[in-house]
Design a protein around this motif. Structure first.
Motif, PDB file in Angstrom:
ATOM      1  N   ALA A   1       0.827  -1.207   0.000  1.00  0.00           N
ATOM      2  CA  ALA A   1       0.000   0.000   0.000  1.00  0.00           C
ATOM      3  C   ALA A   1       0.865   1.262   0.000  1.00  0.00           C
ATOM      4  N   THR A   2       0.314   2.317  -0.580  1.00  0.00           N
ATOM      5  CA  THR A   2       1.032   3.589  -0.623  1.00  0.00           C
ATOM      6  C   THR A   2       0.038   4.734  -0.475  1.00  0.00           C
ATOM      7  N   ARG A   3       0.553   5.887  -0.070  1.00  0.00           N
ATOM      8  CA  ARG A   3      -0.292   7.066   0.104  1.00  0.00           C
ATOM      9  C   ARG A   3      -0.012   8.063  -1.019  1.00  0.00           C
ATOM     10  N   VAL A   4      -1.073   8.609  -1.609  1.00  0.00           N
ATOM     11  CA  VAL A   4      -0.932   9.640  -2.630  1.00  0.00           C
ATOM     12  C   VAL A   4      -0.787  10.988  -1.924  1.00  0.00           C
ATOM     13  N   ASP A   5       0.351  11.643  -2.123  1.00  0.00           N
ATOM     14  CA  ASP A   5       0.663  12.863  -1.371  1.00  0.00           C
ATOM     15  C   ASP A   5       0.069  14.131  -1.960  1.00  0.00           C
ATOM     16  N   TYR A   6      -0.252  14.112  -3.255  1.00  0.00           N
ATOM     17  CA  TYR A   6      -0.833  15.304  -3.869  1.00  0.00           C
ATOM     18  C   TYR A   6      -1.671  14.889  -5.074  1.00  0.00           C
ATOM     19  N   THR A   7      -2.620  15.713  -5.432  1.00  0.00           N
ATOM     20  CA  THR A   7      -3.528  15.422  -6.538  1.00  0.00           C
ATOM     21  C   THR A   7      -2.749  15.227  -7.839  1.00  0.00           C
ATOM     22  N   GLY A   8      -3.036  14.114  -8.513  1.00  0.00           N
ATOM     23  CA  GLY A   8      -2.385  13.837  -9.787  1.00  0.00           C
ATOM     24  C   GLY A   8      -1.074  13.106  -9.683  1.00  0.00           C
ATOM     25  N   GLU A   9      -0.625  12.799  -8.472  1.00  0.00           N
ATOM     26  CA  GLU A   9       0.643  12.071  -8.316  1.00  0.00           C
ATOM     27  C   GLU A   9       0.528  10.681  -8.930  1.00  0.00           C
ATOM     28  N   ARG A  10       1.547  10.267  -9.639  1.00  0.00           N
ATOM     29  CA  ARG A  10       1.589   8.934 -10.246  1.00  0.00           C
ATOM     30  C   ARG A  10       2.754   8.152  -9.643  1.00  0.00           C
ATOM     31  N   LYS A  11       2.461   6.987  -9.124  1.00  0.00           N
ATOM     32  CA  LYS A  11       3.474   6.121  -8.530  1.00  0.00           C
ATOM     33  C   LYS A  11       4.193   5.327  -9.628  1.00  0.00           C
ATOM     34  N   ARG A  12       5.444   4.971  -9.381  1.00  0.00           N
ATOM     35  CA  ARG A  12       6.247   4.312 -10.413  1.00  0.00           C
ATOM     36  C   ARG A  12       6.703   2.906 -10.032  1.00  0.00           C
ATOM     37  N   THR A  13       6.428   2.476  -8.812  1.00  0.00           N
ATOM     38  CA  THR A  13       6.914   1.171  -8.355  1.00  0.00           C
ATOM     39  C   THR A  13       6.243   0.035  -9.116  1.00  0.00           C
ATOM     40  N   LEU A  14       7.040  -0.923  -9.563  1.00  0.00           N
ATOM     41  CA  LEU A  14       6.510  -2.127 -10.208  1.00  0.00           C
ATOM     42  C   LEU A  14       6.118  -3.100  -9.100  1.00  0.00           C
ATOM     43  N   CYS A  15       4.817  -3.276  -8.889  1.00  0.00           N
ATOM     44  CA  CYS A  15       4.364  -4.114  -7.785  1.00  0.00           C
ATOM     45  C   CYS A  15       2.992  -4.707  -8.095  1.00  0.00           C
ATOM     46  N   GLY A  16       2.646  -5.753  -7.371  1.00  0.00           N
ATOM     47  CA  GLY A  16       1.351  -6.390  -7.548  1.00  0.00           C
ATOM     48  C   GLY A  16       1.496  -7.888  -7.734  1.00  0.00           C
ATOM     49  N   THR A  17       0.374  -8.547  -7.967  1.00  0.00           N
ATOM     50  CA  THR A  17       0.331  -9.992  -8.191  1.00  0.00           C
ATOM     51  C   THR A  17      -0.053 -10.244  -9.643  1.00  0.00           C
ATOM     52  N   PRO A  18       0.664 -11.118 -10.366  1.00  0.00           N
ATOM     53  CA  PRO A  18       0.506 -11.261 -11.818  1.00  0.00           C
ATOM     54  C   PRO A  18      -0.921 -11.253 -12.359  1.00  0.00           C
ATOM     55  N   ASN A  19      -1.817 -12.068 -11.803  1.00  0.00           N
ATOM     56  CA  ASN A  19      -3.166 -12.166 -12.363  1.00  0.00           C
ATOM     57  C   ASN A  19      -4.033 -10.937 -12.110  1.00  0.00           C
ATOM     58  N   TYR A  20      -3.571 -10.025 -11.254  1.00  0.00           N
ATOM     59  CA  TYR A  20      -4.387  -8.868 -10.878  1.00  0.00           C
ATOM     60  C   TYR A  20      -3.709  -7.533 -11.202  1.00  0.00           C
ATOM     61  N   ILE A  21      -2.534  -7.572 -11.782  1.00  0.00           N
ATOM     62  CA  ILE A  21      -1.738  -6.360 -11.972  1.00  0.00           C
ATOM     63  C   ILE A  21      -2.253  -5.556 -13.165  1.00  0.00           C
ATOM     64  N   ALA A  22      -2.330  -4.248 -13.001  1.00  0.00           N
ATOM     65  CA  ALA A  22      -2.884  -3.379 -14.046  1.00  0.00           C
ATOM     66  C   ALA A  22      -1.859  -3.119 -15.146  1.00  0.00           C
ATOM     67  N   PRO A  23      -2.318  -2.873 -16.388  1.00  0.00           N
ATOM     68  CA  PRO A  23      -1.392  -2.680 -17.511  1.00  0.00           C
ATOM     69  C   PRO A  23      -0.486  -1.463 -17.347  1.00  0.00           C
ATOM     70  N   GLU A  24      -0.979  -0.397 -16.697  1.00  0.00           N
ATOM     71  CA  GLU A  24      -0.136   0.796 -16.556  1.00  0.00           C
ATOM     72  C   GLU A  24       1.037   0.554 -15.607  1.00  0.00           C
ATOM     73  N   ILE A  25       0.889  -0.422 -14.678  1.00  0.00           N
ATOM     74  CA  ILE A  25       2.025  -0.777 -13.817  1.00  0.00           C
ATOM     75  C   ILE A  25       3.081  -1.503 -14.641  1.00  0.00           C
ATOM     76  N   LEU A  26       2.636  -2.438 -15.476  1.00  0.00           N
ATOM     77  CA  LEU A  26       3.568  -3.185 -16.321  1.00  0.00           C
ATOM     78  C   LEU A  26       4.278  -2.262 -17.311  1.00  0.00           C
TER      79      LEU A  26
END
Length: 597
Positions: A171-196
């Motif tokens: 889990a992570t906290r969004v510090d400001y409106t529009g912030e985009r996180k860059r960490t590659l994380c998640g579980t294969p069957n549930y991971i979103a395309p923008e993370i990949l």
């Protein structure tokens, strides 16, 4: 795929765990399981007697800085969250050896175990679970928190069958409106395309995961799942998936709305809560615990004129306004292998699992790591606690661990009394189910109901059962439980097979038992000393097992082969022979024990 993380087992966790700062003590209870770097145990507060879950991580495993930071962030985020559908956070502390996180205990495990036992579930159940998930995620997003690892294994169930979101390690906290996180994380069957794609991500990744959860619950498998991690990622990036035609139109539409490659086009959590799929179909107020292994009955709750049904058929209904009459439709199509497995109640699957394990010669390897194969999450939901063989006249009577009673009559019909002592299910020879109560049933079943009462009273008066029964609760009127599929007695044991695939063998000589669950790929072994342990087949194959257990698994394989080659239920013709088996005792003390030959 990466190998399973090894958990440090070199130092035994103390029986009494002390918080060095507050001096509060916890009594370590039974082992709950392990995952990643953590081992989980029940923790009992001696002052309040409250039973909690303790997530314990050895400091020896927290070597790298990012591992320490990840744990710190998990604690920092989770400790501030207080919501009905989020696992409760009680406290955390550390000593020289470990970090301890004390959490709410969710006894019914997670939606992952339900999925493994049930595969596809009904639309009413899916709405029920999804509503809980959405309310929890809405709470998180309103507090600028992205979970980033929503999956069935992180959606826990308490005694009331309520979903609790847990595991905030990513889990992570969004510090400001529009912030985009860059960490590659998640579980294969549930991971979103923008993370990949490493394009930056935000709240929409949780919505994508919710879409994958919705699909998996309804269809019985994840939308992008393949045998190859690389191929799965390729399909996610290309948004390649298909929805079976038998999925209702409103469910299909919602899946397509959520699984959008462009995160900006996905609905918000609040919009999903107000989607037609959620608002125009029946949502149960409560679900029975029996839905962990069997589809519930909704005939009494949906104004549907269903008085009989086929066994093991899921109620996936076309979405319609709540209260409107609905016709039962077929569940999503299963792969051919799944259809065959359902027909023989997973006997061939179990045979293949046992053969694969035994071919690895598990007893020929070191036993020091056998504990590594233990997995309490795979404990069977139901097993036989008592049985009475009166097949020379009537049939075999039995009691399950939840105190429900069943009889398989000599004419191959079945009658079951649920744990609430009120609802009875009658199953005809062709498998058609009828629902009655002890006060209201057809005259033609009167003799069988009288026999049911006789068997119940006999077992209650003459057979000992250890262990706590499951208490009736709201929603249990929707219960359906597996029935006896087949049974027989050999010279050494009695073999009992349930329609949900569970196979139990009670050995006469030392009163040991094995309970095999092909859906979970696991065996529960109750030895002559009454020790109750559950092991995964795949991990026994990896780590080995005792010769004692290996011999019983070999015998089980032979019994499965006997069941596969026999279409009829064979039974002893010995009058009123009785046996009893419990989860916590190696043998009960019936008035007449079965012969040991």
């Amino acid at each position: 795929m990466a190998s399973r993380p090894r958990v440090d087992t070199t130092k035994e966790i103390a029986q009494v765990i002390l918080d060095p700062k507050t001096r509060k003590r916890y009594q370590r209870g039974k082992f709950l399981g392990k995952g990643g770097f953590a081992r989980c145990y029940e923790l009992v507060d001696p002052d309040t007697k409250e039973v909690l879950a303790g997530k314990i991580v050895s400091k020896a495993l927290l070597v790298k800085q990012h591992q320490k930071e990840k744990m710190t962030q998990e604690i920092t985020i989770h400790r501030e969250l207080h919501h009905k559908h989020i696992v409760g956070f009680s406290s955390f502390f550390e000593d020289s050896e470990n970090v301890y996180i004390v959490l709410e205990l969710c006894r019914k495990r997670s939606l992952m175990e339900l999925h493994k036992r049930r595969k596809a579930i009904s639309e009413p159940e899916t709405r029920y679970f999804l509503q809980h998930v959405l309310l929890g995620v809405k709470f998180l997003h309103e507090r600028n928190i992205i979970h980033r690892d929503l999956k069935l294994g992180n959606l826990f169930l308490n005694d009331e069958m309520e979903v609790k979101i847990g595991d905030f390690g990513l889990a992570t906290r969004v510090d400001y409106t529009g912030e985009r996180k860059r960490t590659l994380c998640g579980t294969p069957n549930y991971i979103a395309p923008e993370i990949l794609a490493k394009k930056g991500h935000s709240f929409e990744v949780d919505v994508w995961s919710i879409g994958c959860i919705l699909y998996t619950l309804l269809v019985g498998r994840p939308p992008f799942e393949t045998e190859s991690l690389k191929e799965t990622y390729t399909r996610i990036k290309k948004n390649e998936y298909s929805v079976p035609k038998t999925i209702g139109p409103l469910a299909r539409n919602l899946i397509h709305r959520i699984l959008q490659g462009d995160p900006a086009r996905r609905p918000t959590v609040d919009q999903i809560l107000h989607d037609d799929f959620m608002t125009m179909g029946y949502i149960p107020v409560r679900l029975p615990t029996s839905c962990l292994t069997m589809a519930p009955r909704f005939d009494t709750k949906m104004n549907v004129s269903i008085v009989a049904r086929r066994p093991l058929v899921e109620l996936n209904k076309e979405s319609a306004p709540s209260g409107a009459a609905q016709k039962e439709v077929a569940p999503p199509p299963e792969p051919a292998s799944e259809q065959r497995a359902s027909r023989d109640c997973y006997l061939k699957v179990l045979h293949g699992q046992l053969k694969k394990l035994l071919d690895s010669s598990p007893a020929n390897r070191a036993k020091i790591e056998m504990d590594e194969a233990e997995d309490p999450a795979a404990v069977p939901f139901l097993w036989f606690s008592k049985w009475v063989d009166y097949s020379d006249k009537y049939g075999l009577g039995y009691q399950l661990c939840d105190d429900s009673i069943g009889i398989i009559f000599n004419d191959s019909t079945k009658l079951m009394l649920l744990a609430n002592g009120e609802d009875i299910h009658y199953i005809e020879r062709d498998g058609t189910e009828h629902y009655y109560t002890m006060k209201d049933y057809p005259k033609e079943t009167n003799k069988k109901v009288v026999l049911l009462k006789y068997f119940r009273n006999y077992m209650n008066e003459h057979l000992v059962k250890a262990g706590a029964a499951m208490k009736p609760r709201e929603g249990d009127e929707l219960s359906r439980i597996p029935s006896m599929r087949a049974w027989f007695r050999s010279r050494s044991a009695i073999v009992l097979h349930l329609t949900n695939g569970t196979l139990q063998i009670n050995f006469f000589d030392d009163h040991s038992k094995v309970i095999l669950c092909p859906m979970m790929g696991a065996v529960t072994y109750i030895d002559e000393k009454k020790s109750f342990r559950t092991y995964r087949f795949s991990l026994l194959e990896e780590f080995g097992c005792s010769e004692e257990l290996a011999n019983r698994l070999l015998y089980a394989k032979t019994m499965v082969e006997r069941l596969l080659t026999s279409r009829s239920v064979s039974a002893s013709a010995t009058k009123a022979k009785v046996g009893s088996a419990t989860a916590t005792s190696a043998a009960a003390t019936p008035s007449a024990a079965p012969p040991t030959h």
